[in-house]
Design a protein around this motif. Structure first.
Motif, PDB file in Angstrom:
ATOM      1  N   TYR A  49       0.845  -1.196   0.000  1.00 10.17           N
ATOM      2  CA  TYR A  49       0.000   0.000   0.000  1.00 10.17           C
ATOM      3  C   TYR A  49       0.882   1.248   0.000  1.00 10.17           C
ATOM      4  N   PRO A  50       0.269   2.416  -0.146  1.00 12.49           N
ATOM      5  CA  PRO A  50       1.090   3.638  -0.071  1.00 12.49           C
ATOM      6  C   PRO A  50       1.802   3.747   1.283  1.00 12.49           C
ATOM      7  N   ARG A  51       2.968   4.385   1.265  1.00 16.01           N
ATOM      8  CA  ARG A  51       3.773   4.502   2.494  1.00 16.01           C
ATOM      9  C   ARG A  51       3.467   5.782   3.270  1.00 16.01           C
ATOM     10  N   ILE A  52       2.997   6.784   2.566  1.00 19.51           N
ATOM     11  CA  ILE A  52       2.645   8.046   3.219  1.00 19.51           C
ATOM     12  C   ILE A  52       1.141   8.243   3.022  1.00 19.51           C
ATOM     13  N   ILE A  53       0.436   8.309   4.129  1.00 21.88           N
ATOM     14  CA  ILE A  53      -1.025   8.312   4.070  1.00 21.88           C
ATOM     15  C   ILE A  53      -1.558   9.577   4.734  1.00 21.88           C
ATOM     16  N   THR A  83     -13.808  14.497   5.911  1.00 21.30           N
ATOM     17  CA  THR A  83     -14.779  15.034   4.935  1.00 21.30           C
ATOM     18  C   THR A  83     -14.359  14.673   3.513  1.00 21.30           C
ATOM     19  N   LEU A  84     -15.303  14.824   2.596  1.00 16.56           N
ATOM     20  CA  LEU A  84     -15.002  14.582   1.181  1.00 16.56           C
ATOM     21  C   LEU A  84     -13.994  15.623   0.689  1.00 16.56           C
ATOM     22  N   ALA A  85     -14.091  16.847   1.215  1.00 14.88           N
ATOM     23  CA  ALA A  85     -13.140  17.901   0.827  1.00 14.88           C
ATOM     24  C   ALA A  85     -11.720  17.479   1.198  1.00 14.88           C
ATOM     25  N   GLY A  86     -11.581  16.836   2.351  1.00 13.93           N
ATOM     26  CA  GLY A  86     -10.265  16.363   2.785  1.00 13.93           C
ATOM     27  C   GLY A  86      -9.728  15.285   1.853  1.00 13.93           C
ATOM     28  N   ILE A  87     -10.581  14.357   1.498  1.00 14.64           N
ATOM     29  CA  ILE A  87     -10.165  13.272   0.598  1.00 14.64           C
ATOM     30  C   ILE A  87      -9.736  13.863  -0.752  1.00 14.64           C
ATOM     31  N   ARG A  88     -10.508  14.833  -1.211  1.00 22.19           N
ATOM     32  CA  ARG A  88     -10.153  15.478  -2.498  1.00 22.19           C
ATOM     33  C   ARG A  88      -8.827  16.237  -2.385  1.00 22.19           C
ATOM     34  N   LYS A  89      -8.603  16.848  -1.235  1.00 21.93           N
ATOM     35  CA  LYS A  89      -7.349  17.595  -1.024  1.00 21.93           C
ATOM     36  C   LYS A  89      -6.150  16.649  -1.098  1.00 21.93           C
ATOM     37  N   ALA A  90      -6.284  15.477  -0.465  1.00 19.51           N
ATOM     38  CA  ALA A  90      -5.190  14.504  -0.500  1.00 19.51           C
ATOM     39  C   ALA A  90      -4.883  14.112  -1.954  1.00 19.51           C
ATOM     40  N   LYS A  91      -5.930  13.889  -2.716  1.00 17.43           N
ATOM     41  CA  LYS A  91      -5.743  13.508  -4.125  1.00 17.43           C
ATOM     42  C   LYS A  91      -5.065  14.645  -4.901  1.00 17.43           C
ATOM     43  N   GLU A  92      -5.560  15.848  -4.659  1.00 19.81           N
ATOM     44  CA  GLU A  92      -5.026  17.030  -5.355  1.00 19.81           C
ATOM     45  C   GLU A  92      -3.523  17.169  -5.102  1.00 19.81           C
ATOM     46  N   LEU A  93      -3.080  16.809  -3.910  1.00 16.34           N
ATOM     47  CA  LEU A  93      -1.660  16.947  -3.572  1.00 16.34           C
ATOM     48  C   LEU A  93      -0.838  15.718  -3.963  1.00 16.34           C
ATOM     49  N   GLY A  94      -1.472  14.777  -4.609  1.00 21.57           N
ATOM     50  CA  GLY A  94      -0.730  13.624  -5.124  1.00 21.57           C
ATOM     51  C   GLY A  94      -0.628  12.443  -4.179  1.00 21.57           C
ATOM     52  N   PHE A  95      -1.360  12.501  -3.069  1.00 19.83           N
ATOM     53  CA  PHE A  95      -1.326  11.360  -2.142  1.00 19.83           C
ATOM     54  C   PHE A  95      -2.048  10.173  -2.778  1.00 19.83           C
ATOM     55  N   ALA A  96      -1.561   8.969  -2.439  1.00 18.32           N
ATOM     56  CA  ALA A  96      -2.152   7.759  -3.023  1.00 18.32           C
ATOM     57  C   ALA A  96      -3.060   7.046  -2.030  1.00 18.32           C
ATOM     58  N   GLY A  97      -3.025   7.482  -0.768  1.00 24.33           N
ATOM     59  CA  GLY A  97      -3.851   6.816   0.233  1.00 24.33           C
ATOM     60  C   GLY A  97      -4.313   7.759   1.323  1.00 24.33           C
ATOM     61  N   ILE A 134       3.407   5.485   7.260  1.00 25.54           N
ATOM     62  CA  ILE A 134       3.033   6.471   8.285  1.00 25.54           C
ATOM     63  C   ILE A 134       1.796   7.230   7.818  1.00 25.54           C
ATOM     64  N   VAL A 135       1.068   7.714   8.788  1.00 24.93           N
ATOM     65  CA  VAL A 135      -0.058   8.585   8.488  1.00 24.93           C
ATOM     66  C   VAL A 135       0.329   9.970   9.003  1.00 24.93           C
ATOM     67  N   THR A 136      -0.010  10.997   8.222  1.00 21.67           N
ATOM     68  CA  THR A 136       0.416  12.361   8.570  1.00 21.67           C
ATOM     69  C   THR A 136      -0.687  13.395   8.365  1.00 21.67           C
ATOM     70  N   ASP A 137      -0.626  14.427   9.224  1.00 21.37           N
ATOM     71  CA  ASP A 137      -1.481  15.602   9.049  1.00 21.37           C
ATOM     72  C   ASP A 137      -0.800  16.621   8.137  1.00 21.37           C
ATOM     73  N   ARG A 138       0.537  16.528   8.089  1.00 26.00           N
ATOM     74  CA  ARG A 138       1.302  17.563   7.404  1.00 26.00           C
ATOM     75  C   ARG A 138       1.587  17.183   5.950  1.00 26.00           C
ATOM     76  N   LEU A 139       0.541  17.234   5.144  1.00 22.44           N
ATOM     77  CA  LEU A 139       0.669  16.900   3.730  1.00 22.44           C
ATOM     78  C   LEU A 139       1.617  17.875   3.038  1.00 22.44           C
ATOM     79  N   ASP A 140       1.832  19.026   3.685  1.00 21.24           N
ATOM     80  CA  ASP A 140       2.729  20.029   3.120  1.00 21.24           C
ATOM     81  C   ASP A 140       4.196  19.721   3.444  1.00 21.24           C
TER      82      ASP A 140
END
Ligand code: G3P
Ligand code: MG
Length: 259
Positions: free
Chosen positions: A19-23, A36-50, A246-252
């Motif tokens: 699975y993806p390593r950075i979630i 929220t759905l907005a959060g899921i979309r944000k992760a996708k927008e930033l290139g996250f895979a999971g 790992i799971v992170t809040d800091r997508l930035d």
């Protein structure tokens, strides 16, 4: 980035973490209202895979995305989730507490969130987060719906929970879905829990993890997942210890290609 930590450290005979390593934590981490759905979309927008998100039952047993047992912190409502029907949750605003730009963001059902992940091609770590007293019921409902939503999908989601009863219930109704045991510090009897619940991964608070524990978990053939890592230097150390994801809040700060 050092090449040695680009892929999960290989233990002979152990399948690499598939699975993806950075979630992204709770959907979009700190960049969007949680769960929220907005959060899921944000992760996708930033290139996250999971993404990781929390699933709880509304009063009418509909699985929804929510972390707390009560509505106050993240919605415009008040009261206990377990005493609020889904149709009532639909009237609430789960975005205004975060920012004006997210005003009107709904409390998503797990079904909507799951479908969005599938549509966006995002892998999901579904944390079963039962309100007290609803452990088995939440595990059953989340696993049954996950099985239905991801039927035929190339990669299955990973179900995880702090509640053994939720994992046991999930296993009973959907044994084919992989399970992860969530804990804060790793307890002395961790291996017997992993066996009892037939888990593939152990998910722990990185602040309580010792390198020898990381080694022991992986030597025993289990994957190791750490929450909630918001510092790139710490993430680097954990990957060097053999942590798989790992799971992170800091997508930035910790981008999806970090590992
Ligand atoms: O699943 C990892 C992490 O989400 C556990 O903590 O409280 O954010 O659900 P919490
Ligand atoms: Mg969670």
């Amino acid at each position: 980035h050092r090449p040695c930590s680009r892929v999960s450290k290989q233990i002979s005979g152990m399948k690499p973490w598939p699975y993806p390593r950075i979630i992204a934590h709770r959907g979009g981490g700190a960049l969007a209202p949680e769960n929220t759905l907005a959060g899921i979309r944000k992760a996708k927008e930033l290139g996250f895979a999971g993404v990781e998100f929390d699933v709880m039952l509304a009063a009418d047993a509909i699985p929804i995305l929510m972390h707390d047992e009560r509505l106050e912190r993240t919605t415009s409502g008040s009261g206990a989730i377990a005493q609020t029907a889904y149709r009532e949750l639909l009237k609430l605003d789960a975005g205004s507490w975060f920012s004006r730009a997210h005003a009107g963001e709904p409390v998503p059902s797990f079904e909507r969130a799951g479908r969005l992940c599938l549509e966006l091609g995002l892998w999901a770590n579904i944390e079963i987060k039962p309100a007290k007293g609803f452990e088995a019921q939440t595990g059953t409902a989340a696993a049954l719906l996950a099985r239905e939503l991801w039927r035929g999908a190339p990669v299955q989601p990973l179900l995880s929970s702090f509640q053994p009863a939720a994992l046991a219930a999930a296993r009973q109704v959907a044994p084919e879905l992989p399970r992860g045991a969530l804990t804060d510090g790793i307890p002395a009897d961790w291996e017997s829990w992993m066996q009892k619940l037939d888990c593939v991964s152990l998910h722990c608070d990185y602040r309580m993890l010792l390198p020898q524990q990381a080694r022991a978990v992986r030597d025993a053939g289990y994957w190791l997942f750490c929450y909630t890592v918001n510092d790139a230097a710490i993430a680097r150390v954990l990957f060097d210890w053999g942590v798989d994801a790992i799971v992170t809040d800091r997508l930035d700060l910790i981008p999806p290609d970090f590992s």
